[in-house]
Design a protein around this motif. Structure first.
Motif, PDB file in Angstrom:
ATOM      1  N   ALA A 431       0.826  -1.207   0.000  1.00  0.00           N
ATOM      2  CA  ALA A 431       0.000   0.000   0.000  1.00  0.00           C
ATOM      3  C   ALA A 431       0.862   1.258   0.000  1.00  0.00           C
ATOM      4  N   GLU A 432       0.343   2.303  -0.654  1.00  0.00           N
ATOM      5  CA  GLU A 432       0.951   3.632  -0.753  1.00  0.00           C
ATOM      6  C   GLU A 432       2.095   3.698  -1.761  1.00  0.00           C
ATOM      7  N   THR A 433       2.420   2.567  -2.404  1.00  0.00           N
ATOM      8  CA  THR A 433       3.444   2.610  -3.456  1.00  0.00           C
ATOM      9  C   THR A 433       2.872   3.287  -4.695  1.00  0.00           C
ATOM     10  N   GLU A 434       3.655   4.177  -5.333  1.00  0.00           N
ATOM     11  CA  GLU A 434       3.220   4.869  -6.556  1.00  0.00           C
ATOM     12  C   GLU A 434       3.446   3.951  -7.756  1.00  0.00           C
ATOM     13  N   VAL A 435       2.367   3.676  -8.518  1.00  0.00           N
ATOM     14  CA  VAL A 435       2.452   2.849  -9.727  1.00  0.00           C
ATOM     15  C   VAL A 435       1.685   3.543 -10.843  1.00  0.00           C
ATOM     16  N   GLU A 436       1.950   3.118 -12.089  1.00  0.00           N
ATOM     17  CA  GLU A 436       1.240   3.696 -13.222  1.00  0.00           C
ATOM     18  C   GLU A 436      -0.231   3.310 -13.168  1.00  0.00           C
ATOM     19  N   ARG A 437      -1.089   4.265 -13.527  1.00  0.00           N
ATOM     20  CA  ARG A 437      -2.512   3.947 -13.636  1.00  0.00           C
ATOM     21  C   ARG A 437      -2.690   2.850 -14.680  1.00  0.00           C
ATOM     22  N   GLY A 438      -3.497   1.850 -14.326  1.00  0.00           N
ATOM     23  CA  GLY A 438      -3.702   0.717 -15.215  1.00  0.00           C
ATOM     24  C   GLY A 438      -2.769  -0.445 -14.945  1.00  0.00           C
ATOM     25  N   ALA A 439      -1.827  -0.266 -14.011  1.00  0.00           N
ATOM     26  CA  ALA A 439      -0.896  -1.352 -13.698  1.00  0.00           C
ATOM     27  C   ALA A 439      -1.629  -2.481 -12.967  1.00  0.00           C
ATOM     28  N   THR A 440      -1.003  -3.659 -12.947  1.00  0.00           N
ATOM     29  CA  THR A 440      -1.568  -4.836 -12.275  1.00  0.00           C
ATOM     30  C   THR A 440      -0.843  -5.065 -10.952  1.00  0.00           C
ATOM     31  N   ILE A 441      -1.624  -5.192  -9.868  1.00  0.00           N
ATOM     32  CA  ILE A 441      -1.036  -5.504  -8.566  1.00  0.00           C
ATOM     33  C   ILE A 441      -1.444  -6.923  -8.180  1.00  0.00           C
ATOM     34  N   THR A 442      -0.593  -7.594  -7.410  1.00  0.00           N
ATOM     35  CA  THR A 442      -0.806  -8.998  -7.034  1.00  0.00           C
ATOM     36  C   THR A 442      -1.405  -9.076  -5.640  1.00  0.00           C
TER      37      THR A 442
END
Length: 658
Positions: A431-442
């Motif tokens: 949580a709170e990690t910055e990722v690209e919009r549309g990315a996939t998280i596990t």
């Protein structure tokens, strides 16, 4: 000891610190100097003492003289102290040492400054559900550690929970109740203090296991959230009766503010049948942690559903972001500065040929660079923060991730003792990690606590049962031999927890092995009844009479001894006091009453064939004392002494066998 009074079937006493205590100032065992008396209970007195060897303050629990004089109690007390001393847990009061000094039997324990949970309940009354669970969770953690080590507390109650000045929770008195049960010293004063928390099986059979502690913990949680115990009565017997026959009411029936989660927790823990309760305190701990997590936090306002935490919000018209500002700057019409309108001087001759306008060239270059920078900026990916999904269901986690503009991928789950099955255990990225919009998280879902099914080993030999239990990923705990004529000797009768139950991997499983035929205890029984009963069991009985001060015609010894494992048809020698004239014997006095010239006799009613509890109540109502001895598990009186229609002085003891 100060004044005492009965409240809700508990005997409450206050320490009179003005009374001189002979132990204060004494150096026990050449090591512990007793400084002052802290408290006094039904079984022991607690003192503040200094360990002069290690120069540290300790609490000394000194057993009452009546217990210290009982060899059976001292032996069991030493054994229990060794077991408890090996238990290391932050929520358990540590036992440092055990010893005897002449007539003093004591425990040296960690000194915990603070108050008991009973003191807090007395001052504050009922507690909010969330605060009650925050007290119960460390209590259950302590009990769970003890259960995993093969220990049963047997006396869980607010008086045995200490609250330190810095907010820690400590459980005390592990094993002491078991040591008491090994003696003949069990008195009304001892049992009254715990009757309000006794599980039904403790009341009916005296047996207790880890699920009895779970029952007591459920009663304690009920008391924390309601400010009172579920059952009240004029006598301890009436309270015990309700534990056996009634269902503990929901706490919310008394206090409507109690959440349903707590109602469910109490209902499961206080089920009348042990098999319907959590398997041990660790299982109840998992349920308590889940309930605590799902209770609302009233101290902080919840986040708005329309503005999830961590997501970028659209800018307001009064606060444009940088991207909007650049776009506006490029699209807005530009007014030329006044000083760019340069007029040629009349006196200067005009030159022929091409002459570039450098200002326009430079302006065009600036425009090209600005357009390029704008395109580059808008081509950069948008970043969002990963929302907090741990502890949420998979459906809710997927919805929250989609709201943040993210996709999810679910992988194989993992077992976890603290996160319930079906909830998110962890995410990658966190949580709170910055990722690209549309990315996939596990997402890694929790499979809940890993549990192993107890195998069925009934009818096996002890060694075969050990192998099968080990193959299931469990360990063998205590092995107890039990009289049983229906199961072949040395074969397993049952296990605890029972087969089919789900327990923690590596948990200890107690085995109960058949001892076959066990010699009954007929001590104190009338001669004829003892001989007849033993004959019915298939024994060859011989009776010899000797001169003795015991009541005439009663058994004073037997060979083989009581509880010895014997073969069917074995020869038994019963020794009885000579059957002389009863009145002559009674004139010398007996163990229960001093003979007086004005003695008033009462007719002893016949209670053979009646339920033991009913018979005991009937005799006590006539003023007799009652001692119950067990021959089997029928619960029905088979023999009595004195015989029916005998006359005895008021206050005499009547013996019942069932």
């Amino acid at each position: 000891m100060g004044p005492c009074q009965w409240q809700n079937a508990r005997k409450l006493c206050w320490v009179d610190t003005t009374t001189a205590d002979p132990l204060v100032g004494r150096l026990l065992d050449g090591r512990y100097r007793i400084e002052s008396r802290i408290a006094r209970g039904g079984m022991a007195t607690v003192y503040l003492a200094l360990d002069v060897r290690l120069d540290r303050t300790v609490a000394l629990k000194v057993m009452h003289r009546s217990l210290a004089e009982d060899p059976a109690f001292v032996r069991r007390f030493i054994g229990e102290a060794k077991s408890v001393a090996s238990l290391s847990h932050p929520n358990v009061v540590h036992v440092f040492d055990q010893g005897t000094d002449n007539d003093v039997v004591y425990l040296s324990m960690e000194y915990v400054p603070g108050r008991t949970l009973r003191d807090i309940l007395r001052d504050r009354g009922r507690l909010p559900a969330r605060e009650a669970l925050e007290i119960m969770i460390p209590v259950l953690a302590a009990l769970g550690a003890a259960h995993q080590a093969g220990l049963v507390h047997r006396d869980v109650k607010p008086e045995n929970v200490l609250m330190t000045d810095d907010g820690r929770v400590k459980v005390v008195d592990f094993g002491l109740a078991r040591a008491i049960e090994a003696t003949n010293q069990t008195r009304t004063g001892v049992m009254i203090g715990t009757i309000g928390y006794m599980a039904p099986e403790q009341v009916t059979t005296g047996a207790a296991d880890v699920r009895s502690d779970v029952y007591a913990a459920g009663i304690m949680l009920f008391e924390l959230v309601t400010g009172q115990q579920p059952y009240d009565g004029e006598t301890p017997m009436s309270v015990a009766y309700r534990h056996v026959h009634d269902t503990v009411p929901a706490p919310s029936s008394l206090v409507p503010e109690v959440p349903p989660l707590v109602d469910t927790l109490v209902a499961n823990a206080t089920a009348r049948e042990p098999g319907d309760r959590p398997a041990d305190a660790t299982a109840m701990l998992v349920a308590a942690v889940d309930a605590h997590r799902m209770l609302p936090r009233t101290s902080t306002p919840p986040l708005s559903h329309s503005q999830p935490h961590g997501l970028h919000q659209p800018p307001t018209p009064s606060q444009p972001n940088a991207r909007t500002a650049v776009h506006a700057a490029q699209s807005a019409p530009q007014a030329a500065p006044a000083h760019t309108l340069i007029q040629p001087r009349a006196e200067m001759p005009q030159r022929r040929g091409f002459r570039p306008n450098w200002f326009l060239v430079i302006l065009a270059g600036v425009m090209v660079v600005a357009v390029a920078l704008t395109g580059w900026y808008f081509a950069q990916p948008e970043y969002v923060a990963v929302p907090e999904l741990v502890g949420k269901s998979l459906a809710v986690a997927e919805k929250n991730a989609a709201r943040a503009g993210l996709k999810i991928k679910t992988v194989d789950g993992k077992h976890d003792e603290n996160v319930a099955e079906g909830l998110v255990l962890r995410t990658d990225p966190v949580a709170e990690t910055e990722v690209e919009r549309g990315a996939t998280i596990t997402l890694v879902p929790s499979l809940g606590p890993k549990r192993v099914v107890v195998p069925d080993v009934a009818g096996m030999t002890g060694n075969d049962a050990r192998d099968k239990i080990a193959a299931a990923g469990l360990t063998v705990g205590t092995v107890t031999r039990v009289a049983n004529t229906e199961v072949e000797r040395d074969k397993v009768i049952r296990t605890s927890p029972q087969n089919g139950e789900k327990v923690k991997e590596g948990a200890k499983i107690a085995i109960f092995v058949s001892a076959g035929l066990v010699m009954p205890d007929v001590g104190g029984m009338p001669k004829d009844e003892a001989a007849a009963y033993l004959g019915q069991q298939g024994f060859q009985v011989q009776v010899q009479e000797v001169d003795d001060d015991a009541e005439p015609c009663t058994v004073i010894a037997q060979t083989p001894k009581a509880k010895a494992e014997v073969d069917p048809g074995a020869q038994v020698m019963v020794t009885v006091a000579r059957c002389q004239d009863f009145l002559n014997w009674f004139g010398r006095g007996d163990d229960d009453d001093e003979a007086r010239d004005d003695q008033q006799f009462t007719l002893v009613p016949g209670v053979i064939g009646k339920d033991v509890k009913d018979a005991k109540s009937e005799l006590e109502a006539l003023g007799f004392k009652v001692r119950v001895q067990r021959l089997g598990n029928r619960g029905v009186v088979q023999f009595q002494r004195p015989l029916p229609n005998s006359e005895r002085p008021a206050g005499s003891t009547v013996f019942l066998w069932h």
